[in-house]
Design a protein around this motif. Structure first.
Motif, PDB file in Angstrom:
ATOM      1  N   TRP A 157      -2.087  -5.318 -13.712  1.00 39.89           N
ATOM      2  CA  TRP A 157      -1.878  -5.125 -12.275  1.00 39.89           C
ATOM      3  C   TRP A 157      -3.178  -4.693 -11.603  1.00 39.89           C
ATOM      4  CZ3 TRP A 157      -2.516  -0.479  -9.661  1.00 39.89           C
ATOM      5  CH2 TRP A 157      -2.153  -0.503  -8.305  1.00 39.89           C
ATOM      6  N   TRP A 158      -3.939  -3.785 -12.261  1.00 40.40           N
ATOM      7  CA  TRP A 158      -5.194  -3.300 -11.677  1.00 40.40           C
ATOM      8  C   TRP A 158      -6.192  -4.445 -11.513  1.00 40.40           C
ATOM      9  CZ3 TRP A 158     -10.337  -2.911 -13.239  1.00 40.40           C
ATOM     10  CH2 TRP A 158     -11.143  -2.062 -12.456  1.00 40.40           C
ATOM     11  N   LEU A 159      -6.321  -5.277 -12.525  1.00 43.65           N
ATOM     12  CA  LEU A 159      -7.234  -6.418 -12.430  1.00 43.65           C
ATOM     13  C   LEU A 159      -6.790  -7.389 -11.333  1.00 43.65           C
ATOM     14  CD1 LEU A 159      -7.867  -7.137 -16.223  1.00 43.65           C
ATOM     15  CD2 LEU A 159      -9.504  -6.203 -14.582  1.00 43.65           C
ATOM     16  N   VAL A 161      -5.002  -6.686  -8.481  1.00 43.52           N
ATOM     17  CA  VAL A 161      -5.149  -6.187  -7.109  1.00 43.52           C
ATOM     18  C   VAL A 161      -6.587  -5.834  -6.758  1.00 43.52           C
ATOM     19  CG1 VAL A 161      -2.797  -5.305  -7.103  1.00 43.52           C
ATOM     20  CG2 VAL A 161      -4.665  -3.788  -7.772  1.00 43.52           C
ATOM     21  N   GLN A 162      -7.447  -5.674  -7.755  1.00 44.32           N
ATOM     22  CA  GLN A 162      -8.844  -5.360  -7.477  1.00 44.32           C
ATOM     23  C   GLN A 162      -9.665  -6.596  -7.115  1.00 44.32           C
ATOM     24  OE1 GLN A 162     -10.284  -2.308  -7.149  1.00 44.32           O
ATOM     25  NE2 GLN A 162      -8.162  -1.601  -7.342  1.00 44.32           N
ATOM     26  N   GLY A 163      -8.984  -7.718  -6.940  1.00 42.20           N
ATOM     27  CA  GLY A 163      -9.661  -8.921  -6.486  1.00 42.20           C
ATOM     28  C   GLY A 163     -10.017  -9.874  -7.592  1.00 42.20           C
ATOM     29  N   GLY A 164      -9.745  -9.496  -8.834  1.00 40.89           N
ATOM     30  CA  GLY A 164     -10.063 -10.388  -9.941  1.00 40.89           C
ATOM     31  C   GLY A 164      -9.105 -11.555 -10.046  1.00 40.89           C
ATOM     32  N   ARG A 247       3.605  -2.982  -8.168  1.00 43.77           N
ATOM     33  CA  ARG A 247       2.886  -1.810  -8.681  1.00 43.77           C
ATOM     34  C   ARG A 247       3.838  -0.848  -9.379  1.00 43.77           C
ATOM     35  NH1 ARG A 247      -0.408   2.617  -4.958  1.00 43.77           N
ATOM     36  NH2 ARG A 247      -0.967   4.036  -6.686  1.00 43.77           N
TER      37      ARG A 247
END
Length: 400
Positions: A157-159, A161-164, A247
């Motif tokens: 999820w972090w990857l 939403v961080q634009g990746g 999230r």
């Protein structure tokens, strides 16, 4: 076993085997928060989205007996390296996919390659030790196996939403597989004992004739299938029943899977003075209690009930996971690779059928999850009771 392998301390081996064991659950669980992004980007249907999970698990199931044959015939090192190459190719194909067919094929190939990581570390550990040290080692490996279901959904999820984007999240899998392959090329010396029985499909009837390991393998597969069901159906059920967003789903699923870590740590601690069979029964009871709470969510849904139910279930699953594998492998010491492979194949095959087939059933995602979870855990508890009855008449250490 080579003198080089004997010269290496068991702790050094355990660190390496524990690290490499993280790859299959990482590849599985990193997909959990990506379902909506993949559906939008590749125009996947709901069934195709769940098939991306089911086909990965199916690849793990199909590959394990092949990995077992390779590990016992050609050695642990060669089999591990070959599987990691296949997993690298499949992971790269999935991350670069531009349509559903390529994604699904890549996911299946990734599971097929990484199936060696479900066999070789266990067989290697069995080469190096037995009895209580084996049980503790299996539990230690399961601790790492347990961390990935908790970490991977949040990391994915972090990857995302961080634009990746989803390609970067899926690209993490081939990157780590390549790193694991490089370490294996340098680090994993051969451990296969000279007296290892030449492998063949006759191991399956040999395993089947040992009634206690047979029932344990069946019970383990049934109870473990609920884990794959929650990965496939859980996001939709949580979104539908209590309105969680992506999230929150990632954090809830990742957090409750920490129960698997607690169960594995408990198994590691208790293995010093408690038999693996008894630990399996404790795990089955906890898994059943957790599923009762999950079933209640079909009638009285609440975020707290979902969290409690999945946490209790995953604790029981973590307790039974290393214990069942340890008992089965202990029963067939000269067929350790194939024993691990067939037990894992059964687990993954049932998980693939359950996680993929549940989407075809009528009703809401919550109703499907509750009904199938109750059915599979009930079957698993029945098999564990059968194992208990047969333990008094069938030996656990003779390799018939």
């Amino acid at each position: 076993m080579t003198s080089t392998a004997r010269d290496l301390p068991i702790r050094s081996w355990l660190i390496w085997l524990t690290a490499i064991a993280c790859l299959p659950p990482l590849g599985l669980n990193v997909l959990v928060p990506l379902d909506a992004a993949l559906r939008d980007a590749l125009q996947l249907t709901a069934f195709q989205g769940q098939a991306a999970i089911a086909l990965y698990v199916l690849g793990l199931a199909i590959g394990q007996p092949l990995a077992g044959i390779g590990a016992d015939r050609w050695g642990r090192r060669r089999t591990l390296l070959a599987g990691l190459v296949v997993g690298l190719c499949g992971g790269a194909a999935a991350a670069a996919a531009t349509d559903a067919a390529t994604l699904l094929a890549g996911r299946c190939l990734t599971g097929l390659g990484l199936s060696v990581v479900l066999v070789v570390p266990r067989a290697t550990l069995r080469d190096l030790c037995s009895g209580a040290p084996l049980q503790r080692g299996m539990a230690t490996i399961s601790v790492a196996f347990a961390l990935m279901p908790a970490v991977a959904p949040v990391l994915g999820w972090w990857l995302l939403v961080q634009g990746g984007g989803w390609r970067v999240a899926l690209g993490l899998v081939p990157l780590l597989v390549a790193m694991g392959g490089a370490v294996a090329l340098w680090r994993h010396v051969e451990t296969r004992p000279a007296g290892t029985t030449l492998p063949g499909w006759d191991t399956l009837p040999v395993l089947w004739r040992h009634r206690t390991p047979r029932w344990l393998a069946l019970g383990f597969a049934a109870i473990s299938s609920v884990f794959f069901l929650l990965i496939a159906q859980g996001p939709a059920a949580l979104r539908e029943s209590v309105g969680l967003d992506g999230r929150a789903i990632a954090w809830v699923l990742g957090g409750t899977y920490l129960g698997f870590l607690a169960g594995s740590l408990w198994a590691m601690r208790q293995s010093r003075h408690t038999s693996g069979l008894v630990l399996c029964h404790w795990g089955g009871g906890l898994a059943g209690l957790g599923v009762v709470v999950i079933v209640a969510c079909a009638v009285w849904p609440s975020p707290l009930a979902w969290i409690v139910g999945m946490l209790i279930y995953s604790t029981g699953h973590g307790l039974i996971f290393p214990s069942a594998l340890g008992v089965v492998m202990q029963a067939l010491p000269t067929r350790a690779g194939m024993a691990a492979a067939f037990t894992g194949m059964l687990q993954m095959a049932v998980g693939a059928v359950v996680s993929g087939g549940a989407a075809l059933l009528p009703g809401s995602a919550t109703q499907r999850t509750a009904a199938v979870a109750a059915l599979m855990v009930g079957a698993g508890v029945f098999a564990l009771l059968a194992a208990h009855r047969s333990a008094h008449t069938a030996g656990l250490n003779d390799d018939a």
